[in-house]
Design a protein around this motif. Structure first.
Motif, PDB file in Angstrom:
ATOM      1  N   SER A 180       0.798  -1.233   0.000  1.00 52.14           N
ATOM      2  CA  SER A 180       0.000   0.000   0.000  1.00 52.14           C
ATOM      3  C   SER A 180       0.826   1.276   0.000  1.00 52.14           C
ATOM      4  N   VAL A 181       2.117   1.186   0.251  1.00 48.44           N
ATOM      5  CA  VAL A 181       2.952   2.397   0.277  1.00 48.44           C
ATOM      6  C   VAL A 181       3.033   2.952  -1.152  1.00 48.44           C
ATOM      7  N   PRO A 182       2.510   4.157  -1.394  1.00 48.90           N
ATOM      8  CA  PRO A 182       2.477   4.735  -2.746  1.00 48.90           C
ATOM      9  C   PRO A 182       3.785   5.464  -3.083  1.00 48.90           C
ATOM     10  N   PHE A 183       4.803   4.699  -3.423  1.00 49.41           N
ATOM     11  CA  PHE A 183       6.129   5.294  -3.610  1.00 49.41           C
ATOM     12  C   PHE A 183       6.158   6.377  -4.686  1.00 49.41           C
ATOM     13  N   GLY A 184       5.419   6.207  -5.771  1.00 48.19           N
ATOM     14  CA  GLY A 184       5.402   7.230  -6.816  1.00 48.19           C
ATOM     15  C   GLY A 184       4.912   8.562  -6.295  1.00 48.19           C
ATOM     16  N   LEU A 185       3.868   8.523  -5.505  1.00 50.50           N
ATOM     17  CA  LEU A 185       3.303   9.735  -4.922  1.00 50.50           C
ATOM     18  C   LEU A 185       4.278  10.356  -3.917  1.00 50.50           C
ATOM     19  N   VAL A 186       4.884   9.519  -3.082  1.00 48.54           N
ATOM     20  CA  VAL A 186       5.840  10.003  -2.076  1.00 48.54           C
ATOM     21  C   VAL A 186       7.051  10.655  -2.756  1.00 48.54           C
ATOM     22  N   ILE A 187       7.582  10.009  -3.772  1.00 52.07           N
ATOM     23  CA  ILE A 187       8.785  10.522  -4.458  1.00 52.07           C
ATOM     24  C   ILE A 187       8.502  11.834  -5.166  1.00 52.07           C
ATOM     25  N   THR A 188       7.388  11.894  -5.914  1.00 49.12           N
ATOM     26  CA  THR A 188       7.105  13.133  -6.654  1.00 49.12           C
ATOM     27  C   THR A 188       6.840  14.303  -5.708  1.00 49.12           C
TER      28      THR A 188
ATOM     29  N   ASN B 168       3.680   6.916 -15.102  1.00 48.25           N
ATOM     30  CA  ASN B 168       3.157   8.271 -14.934  1.00 48.25           C
ATOM     31  C   ASN B 168       4.193   9.194 -14.305  1.00 48.25           C
ATOM     32  N   VAL B 169       5.029   8.661 -13.425  1.00 50.73           N
ATOM     33  CA  VAL B 169       6.113   9.483 -12.863  1.00 50.73           C
ATOM     34  C   VAL B 169       7.033   9.947 -13.988  1.00 50.73           C
ATOM     35  N   LEU B 170       7.253   9.092 -14.971  1.00 48.57           N
ATOM     36  CA  LEU B 170       8.086   9.458 -16.123  1.00 48.57           C
ATOM     37  C   LEU B 170       7.501  10.661 -16.863  1.00 48.57           C
ATOM     38  N   ARG B 171       6.195  10.801 -16.832  1.00 47.16           N
ATOM     39  CA  ARG B 171       5.543  11.936 -17.506  1.00 47.16           C
ATOM     40  C   ARG B 171       5.868  13.272 -16.843  1.00 47.16           C
ATOM     41  N   THR B 172       6.414  13.240 -15.630  1.00 44.72           N
ATOM     42  CA  THR B 172       6.842  14.487 -14.986  1.00 44.72           C
ATOM     43  C   THR B 172       8.145  14.985 -15.613  1.00 44.72           C
ATOM     44  N   GLY B 173       8.794  14.127 -16.374  1.00 51.42           N
ATOM     45  CA  GLY B 173      10.066  14.484 -16.989  1.00 51.42           C
ATOM     46  C   GLY B 173      11.268  14.112 -16.140  1.00 51.42           C
ATOM     47  N   ASN B 174      11.043  13.531 -14.985  1.00 53.21           N
ATOM     48  CA  ASN B 174      12.133  13.176 -14.084  1.00 53.21           C
ATOM     49  C   ASN B 174      12.386  11.672 -14.169  1.00 53.21           C
ATOM     50  N   LYS B 175      13.382  11.287 -14.966  1.00 48.35           N
ATOM     51  CA  LYS B 175      13.685   9.866 -15.187  1.00 48.35           C
ATOM     52  C   LYS B 175      14.191   9.189 -13.921  1.00 48.35           C
ATOM     53  N   GLY B 176      14.928   9.912 -13.108  1.00 50.69           N
ATOM     54  CA  GLY B 176      15.415   9.353 -11.847  1.00 50.69           C
ATOM     55  C   GLY B 176      14.274   9.001 -10.906  1.00 50.69           C
ATOM     56  N   ALA B 177      13.288   9.881 -10.835  1.00 49.57           N
ATOM     57  CA  ALA B 177      12.121   9.619  -9.990  1.00 49.57           C
ATOM     58  C   ALA B 177      11.339   8.425 -10.514  1.00 49.57           C
ATOM     59  N   ALA B 178      11.240   8.316 -11.834  1.00 49.26           N
ATOM     60  CA  ALA B 178      10.528   7.178 -12.435  1.00 49.26           C
ATOM     61  C   ALA B 178      11.258   5.870 -12.142  1.00 49.26           C
ATOM     62  N   LEU B 179      12.583   5.885 -12.253  1.00 45.50           N
ATOM     63  CA  LEU B 179      13.364   4.681 -11.960  1.00 45.50           C
ATOM     64  C   LEU B 179      13.248   4.297 -10.492  1.00 45.50           C
ATOM     65  N   ALA B 180      13.318   5.280  -9.603  1.00 45.60           N
ATOM     66  CA  ALA B 180      13.178   5.006  -8.168  1.00 45.60           C
ATOM     67  C   ALA B 180      11.799   4.414  -7.867  1.00 45.60           C
ATOM     68  N   THR B 181      10.766   4.945  -8.499  1.00 49.52           N
ATOM     69  CA  THR B 181       9.415   4.427  -8.309  1.00 49.52           C
ATOM     70  C   THR B 181       9.323   2.987  -8.801  1.00 49.52           C
TER      71      THR B 181
END
Length: 191
Positions: free
Chosen positions: A13-21, A41-54
């Motif tokens: 249940s931990v929403p890592f994508g939401l927490v990271i962004t 969807n995190v990748l759509r923010t333009g931050n590839k590092g955040a998408a990879l972490a998610t």
């Protein structure tokens, strides 16, 4: 078994994508792109590092649930915890049961349950994504074929778990399927 189901669900249940962004000041992920909380969807923010972490954290929570449950509770507990982590990602209590589509958690769970099946499913996703540049199509194909991979490798128990998760992935992708049929599904990397 109840303990491992609850543990897996809460971890999933931990929403890592939401927490990271949010931590990176990228805004509320549910208001960006598709509104999904996953890596695509995190990748759509333009931050590839955040998408990879998610991607790594969402797949890791399924794998960790499986590995801890297997170590302390055995194989049945591992399967229970993995399925529960997957459900937790799709229906997180912290977000009023409105979660992601479960693909990364599905793949992480499969790798931990039976690494050959998980790696073949990951390769299916990667090849399909490289050819089509459509994440949802890649996910649907990997999920649909995973039970057959498990069955072919002599793991009917994993095939059953994969089939359960695959059905839910298809259901969670209903809007994507409509866009795929209409030819309007966005490509990977598009903001």
């Amino acid at each position: 078994m109840i303990f491992w189901a609850i543990f897996g669900y809460l971890l999933g249940s931990v929403p890592f994508g939401l927490v990271i962004t949010r931590a990176l000041g990228l805004g509320d992920l549910r208001q960006i792109g598709s509104g999904n909380i996953g890596a695509t969807n995190v990748l759509r923010t333009g931050n590839k590092g955040a998408a990879l972490a998610t991607l790594l954290l969402d797949s890791g929570k399924g794998a960790i649930a499986v590995l801890l449950a297997r170590h302390f509770g055995g194989e049945t507990a591992a399967e229970m915890a993995g399925a529960a982590a997957f459900l937790g990602h799709c229906f997180p209590i912290w977000l009023r049961f409105k979660g992601g589509k479960g693909v990364a958690t599905f793949l992480g769970t499969l790798i931990a349950l039976c690494w050959p099946v998980g790696l073949i499913a990951c390769a299916t996703w990667a090849v399909t994504a490289a050819v089509t540049r459509i994440s949802s199509l890649s996910a649907l194909l990997a999920a649909a074929l995973a039970p057959a991979f498990a069955w072919g490798l002599g793991r009917p128990d994993i095939a059953a778990a994969a089939a359960f998760m695959a059905v839910l992935i298809v259901i969670r992708h209903h809007a994507n399927i409509r866009r795929l049929l209409a030819g309007t599904e966005p490509r990977i990397g598009r903001k």
